[in-house]
Design a protein around this motif. Structure first.
Motif, PDB file in Angstrom:
ATOM      1  N   ARG A   1     -23.053 -39.213  24.214  1.00 33.76           N
ATOM      2  CA  ARG A   1     -22.074 -39.452  23.153  1.00 33.76           C
ATOM      3  C   ARG A   1     -21.202 -38.227  22.919  1.00 33.76           C
ATOM      4  O   ARG A   1     -21.697 -37.096  22.782  1.00 33.76           O
ATOM      5  CB  ARG A   1     -22.791 -39.834  21.861  1.00 33.76           C
ATOM      6  CG  ARG A   1     -23.646 -41.081  21.982  1.00 33.76           C
ATOM      7  CD  ARG A   1     -24.277 -41.446  20.666  1.00 33.76           C
ATOM      8  NE  ARG A   1     -23.275 -41.803  19.663  1.00 33.76           N
ATOM      9  CZ  ARG A   1     -23.570 -42.146  18.419  1.00 33.76           C
ATOM     10  NH1 ARG A   1     -24.836 -42.150  18.007  1.00 33.76           N
ATOM     11  NH2 ARG A   1     -22.616 -42.469  17.583  1.00 33.76           N
TER      12      ARG A   1
ATOM     13  N   PRO B   1     -17.663 -37.411  17.418  1.00 33.64           N
ATOM     14  CA  PRO B   1     -16.801 -38.494  16.895  1.00 33.64           C
ATOM     15  C   PRO B   1     -15.531 -37.959  16.233  1.00 33.64           C
ATOM     16  O   PRO B   1     -15.275 -38.176  15.043  1.00 33.64           O
ATOM     17  CB  PRO B   1     -17.715 -39.190  15.883  1.00 33.64           C
ATOM     18  CG  PRO B   1     -18.596 -38.092  15.372  1.00 33.64           C
ATOM     19  CD  PRO B   1     -18.847 -37.195  16.554  1.00 33.64           C
TER      20      PRO B   1
ATOM     21  N   ALA C   1     -13.510 -38.030   8.918  1.00 29.40           N
ATOM     22  CA  ALA C   1     -13.680 -39.482   8.748  1.00 29.40           C
ATOM     23  C   ALA C   1     -15.120 -39.893   9.036  1.00 29.40           C
ATOM     24  O   ALA C   1     -15.708 -40.713   8.315  1.00 29.40           O
ATOM     25  CB  ALA C   1     -12.716 -40.231   9.668  1.00 29.40           C
ATOM     26  N   HIS C   2     -15.705 -39.310  10.072  1.00 27.75           N
ATOM     27  CA  HIS C   2     -17.101 -39.613  10.394  1.00 27.75           C
ATOM     28  C   HIS C   2     -18.022 -39.167   9.264  1.00 27.75           C
ATOM     29  O   HIS C   2     -18.971 -39.885   8.905  1.00 27.75           O
ATOM     30  CB  HIS C   2     -17.495 -38.923  11.698  1.00 27.75           C
ATOM     31  CG  HIS C   2     -18.917 -39.134  12.092  1.00 27.75           C
ATOM     32  ND1 HIS C   2     -19.385 -40.328  12.598  1.00 27.75           N
ATOM     33  CD2 HIS C   2     -19.995 -38.300  12.032  1.00 27.75           C
ATOM     34  CE1 HIS C   2     -20.675 -40.223  12.849  1.00 27.75           C
ATOM     35  NE2 HIS C   2     -21.082 -39.007  12.517  1.00 27.75           N
ATOM     36  N   GLY C   3     -17.720 -38.003   8.687  1.00 28.33           N
ATOM     37  CA  GLY C   3     -18.525 -37.527   7.566  1.00 28.33           C
ATOM     38  C   GLY C   3     -18.467 -38.458   6.379  1.00 28.33           C
ATOM     39  O   GLY C   3     -19.487 -38.736   5.733  1.00 28.33           O
TER      40      GLY C   3
ATOM     41  N   LEU D   1     -22.944 -32.145   7.651  1.00 29.09           N
ATOM     42  CA  LEU D   1     -22.176 -32.726   8.760  1.00 29.09           C
ATOM     43  C   LEU D   1     -21.918 -31.719   9.865  1.00 29.09           C
ATOM     44  O   LEU D   1     -22.004 -32.039  11.056  1.00 29.09           O
ATOM     45  CB  LEU D   1     -20.836 -33.249   8.226  1.00 29.09           C
ATOM     46  CG  LEU D   1     -19.791 -33.669   9.261  1.00 29.09           C
ATOM     47  CD1 LEU D   1     -20.240 -34.947   9.971  1.00 29.09           C
ATOM     48  CD2 LEU D   1     -18.414 -33.869   8.605  1.00 29.09           C
TER      49      LEU D   1
ATOM     50  N   LEU E   1     -13.592 -34.307  12.231  1.00 32.37           N
ATOM     51  CA  LEU E   1     -14.897 -34.893  11.912  1.00 32.37           C
ATOM     52  C   LEU E   1     -14.937 -35.500  10.509  1.00 32.37           C
ATOM     53  O   LEU E   1     -15.940 -36.120  10.141  1.00 32.37           O
ATOM     54  CB  LEU E   1     -15.990 -33.817  12.016  1.00 32.37           C
ATOM     55  CG  LEU E   1     -16.432 -33.412  13.421  1.00 32.37           C
ATOM     56  CD1 LEU E   1     -17.387 -32.231  13.354  1.00 32.37           C
ATOM     57  CD2 LEU E   1     -17.089 -34.582  14.156  1.00 32.37           C
TER      58      LEU E   1
ATOM     59  N   ARG F   1     -11.546 -37.577  15.342  1.00 35.20           N
ATOM     60  CA  ARG F   1     -10.349 -38.401  15.169  1.00 35.20           C
ATOM     61  C   ARG F   1      -9.128 -37.508  15.341  1.00 35.20           C
ATOM     62  O   ARG F   1      -9.147 -36.334  14.944  1.00 35.20           O
ATOM     63  CB  ARG F   1     -10.327 -39.033  13.771  1.00 35.20           C
ATOM     64  CG  ARG F   1     -11.593 -39.822  13.433  1.00 35.20           C
ATOM     65  CD  ARG F   1     -11.666 -41.167  14.114  1.00 35.20           C
ATOM     66  NE  ARG F   1     -12.920 -41.852  13.785  1.00 35.20           N
ATOM     67  CZ  ARG F   1     -13.110 -42.600  12.706  1.00 35.20           C
ATOM     68  NH1 ARG F   1     -12.123 -42.752  11.816  1.00 35.20           N
ATOM     69  NH2 ARG F   1     -14.266 -43.183  12.506  1.00 35.20           N
TER      70      ARG F   1
ATOM     71  N   GLU G   1     -17.728 -41.687   6.462  1.00 31.58           N
ATOM     72  CA  GLU G   1     -18.343 -42.968   6.803  1.00 31.58           C
ATOM     73  C   GLU G   1     -19.872 -42.902   6.758  1.00 31.58           C
ATOM     74  O   GLU G   1     -20.533 -43.887   6.423  1.00 31.58           O
ATOM     75  CB  GLU G   1     -17.886 -43.401   8.198  1.00 31.58           C
ATOM     76  CG  GLU G   1     -16.419 -43.792   8.268  1.00 31.58           C
ATOM     77  CD  GLU G   1     -15.909 -43.874   9.695  1.00 31.58           C
ATOM     78  OE1 GLU G   1     -16.722 -43.666  10.634  1.00 31.58           O
ATOM     79  OE2 GLU G   1     -14.711 -44.147   9.884  1.00 31.58           O
ATOM     80  N   THR G   2     -20.430 -41.746   7.104  1.00 36.70           N
ATOM     81  CA  THR G   2     -21.897 -41.608   7.160  1.00 36.70           C
ATOM     82  C   THR G   2     -22.464 -40.926   5.918  1.00 36.70           C
ATOM     83  O   THR G   2     -23.659 -40.645   5.860  1.00 36.70           O
ATOM     84  CB  THR G   2     -22.294 -40.786   8.407  1.00 36.70           C
ATOM     85  OG1 THR G   2     -21.647 -39.503   8.366  1.00 36.70           O
ATOM     86  CG2 THR G   2     -21.893 -41.510   9.684  1.00 36.70           C
TER      87      THR G   2
END
Length: 399
Positions: A244, A247, A107-109, A166, A105, A249, A111-112
């Protein structure tokens, strides 16, 4: 039966006779690893000896049979937690599942701009060490401490929530004390927050059902060898929220298996074993719990004259484990005294090669004497009758 089958069967029979039927010390370290269920053992050996085929090979019957076996196991693993088969990602075990859930998680963290994670001070190292990796990358980590019974207060988790949180990562039940954590309460108040919810269920999957069936739990880590299945296989259940998927990776690359999140040839025999272990756990959970509770009652009755200190609350503890200490007696002395009677533990098997005081018991605020004297006994429905009075008398003789 061919030569390979005969050899494997003989080896397994020898192991089962020595560990389950009782020649030598009785095995009381099932929180470290469980004996394999006979039906699981037979299936794994059949797939190792008689079945060929890569589950990714679609051009012949061998591959198709392997693929069908994997799909069946996927459904068996999912059913326990009321998930869909396509939400199950097979891994090498709960350690890999935890790493994929947490590091996957990151990368999502980033990015957001949600770089805050909440966990607890009593988590397994397979959670705490990935969190340290993220902390070194600039993430903010909040570790909530438990009470003296090893249970984290749900309100403490709620109070730690921030807009940029996150992930909340909480174990289902502690591997050292057996203390069950407030997963239901946490999932309730997370309905109003967008944080992902991960539960390390290595110890409780297949043993404590309802908590893990909450749809608000996004990620669940599973271990095969903690539910009477084979070592070397596990799963990460990654539930959809709405339509969904989490997300995540991948951590490794090459092949695209498991929706690209865990590439590599699937170990079909181990996956089949995990599936059967899950199905059998669900089918026999009542009988297993009754057997484990009966053993617990007998153990506590025999140990009571020692005035043991139990490091968990009876109403919030898995039925198959007791973590205790006896005033004035060191755990190393106890294990030596019981060497020919029972195989017990003084901490997590994953960190016991170089023994250091339990971070779990220290986080609970126990006195150093209790931490140094702590012994964990853990059993299963396959455990033979234990001479608990002999065990207690060996400990008493150390005073």
């Amino acid at each position: 039966m061919n030569h390979v089958n005969r050899s494997l069967s003989n080896m397994t029979h020898t192991f089962a006779s020595s560990t389950i039927q009782g020649s030598g010390p009785v095995y009381l370290d099932c929180n470290a690893t469980t004996p394999i269920e006979p039906s699981v053992r037979d299936a794994v050996m059949r797939w190792m000896a008689d079945e060929l085929g890569n589950a990714g090979s679609r051009t012949h019957e061998y591959g198709l049979r392997a693929k069908r076996a994997v799909q069946r196991a996927r459904q068996q693993v999912a059913t326990i937690v009321d998930a869909s088969a396509d939400e199950v990602i097979f891994t090498s075990g709960a350690t890999e599942s935890n790493n994929l859930a947490i590091l996957g998680l990151a990368a999502h963290g980033a990015e957001t701009e949600r770089r805050h994670i909440i966990s607890t001070a009593i988590e397994h190292k397979a959670v705490l060490e990935p969190l340290e990796v993220l902390e070194a990358r600039g993430f903010s980590i909040t570790l909530v401490r438990p009470d003296s019974n090893g249970v984290v207060a749900a309100d403490s988790i709620r109070s730690a929530l921030r807009p940029d949180t996150l992930l909340v990562s909480i174990m289902h039940a502690n591997n050292e004390t057996g203390s069950i954590q407030p997963v239901l309460e946490i999932s309730d108040f997370l309905e109003d927050h967008n944080a992902f919810f991960h539960v390390d269920a290595a110890q409780g999957y297949g043993k404590d059902l309802e908590r893990l069936r909450r749809k608000r739990i996004d990620l669940i880590s599973v271990s095969g060898h903690k539910i009477y299945g084979p070592v070397g296989v596990g799963a990460l259940v990654a539930r959809r929220r709405g339509f969904r998927r989490p997300p995540l990776r991948p951590l490794i690359f090459g092949g695209g298996q498991e929706r690209g999140l865990r590439p590599g040839t699937l170990p079909v025999p181990l996956i089949v074993g995990l599936g059967i272990a899950a199905e059998t756990a669900l089918k026999n959970i009542i009988e297993r719990q009754e057997r484990c509770r009966a053993i617990r009652k007998e153990a506590l009755a025999a140990l009571d004259p020692l005035e043991i200190r139990v490091h968990s609350h009876p109403d919030h503890t898995l039925s198959h484990v007791i973590n205790f200490s006896v005033a004035g007696i060191d755990s190393e002395a106890v294990m030596l005294a019981l060497k020919d009677v029972a195989a017990v533990s003084n901490g997590s098997a994953c960190t016991s090669q170089n023994y250091s005081p339990s971070h779990v018991l220290e986080a609970m605020g126990l006195p150093q004497e209790a931490v140094a004297g702590a012994i964990r006994v853990s059993w299963s429905h396959l455990t033979p009758d234990v001479d608990w009075r002999l065990l207690a008398s060996r400990i008493a003789a150390l005073r």
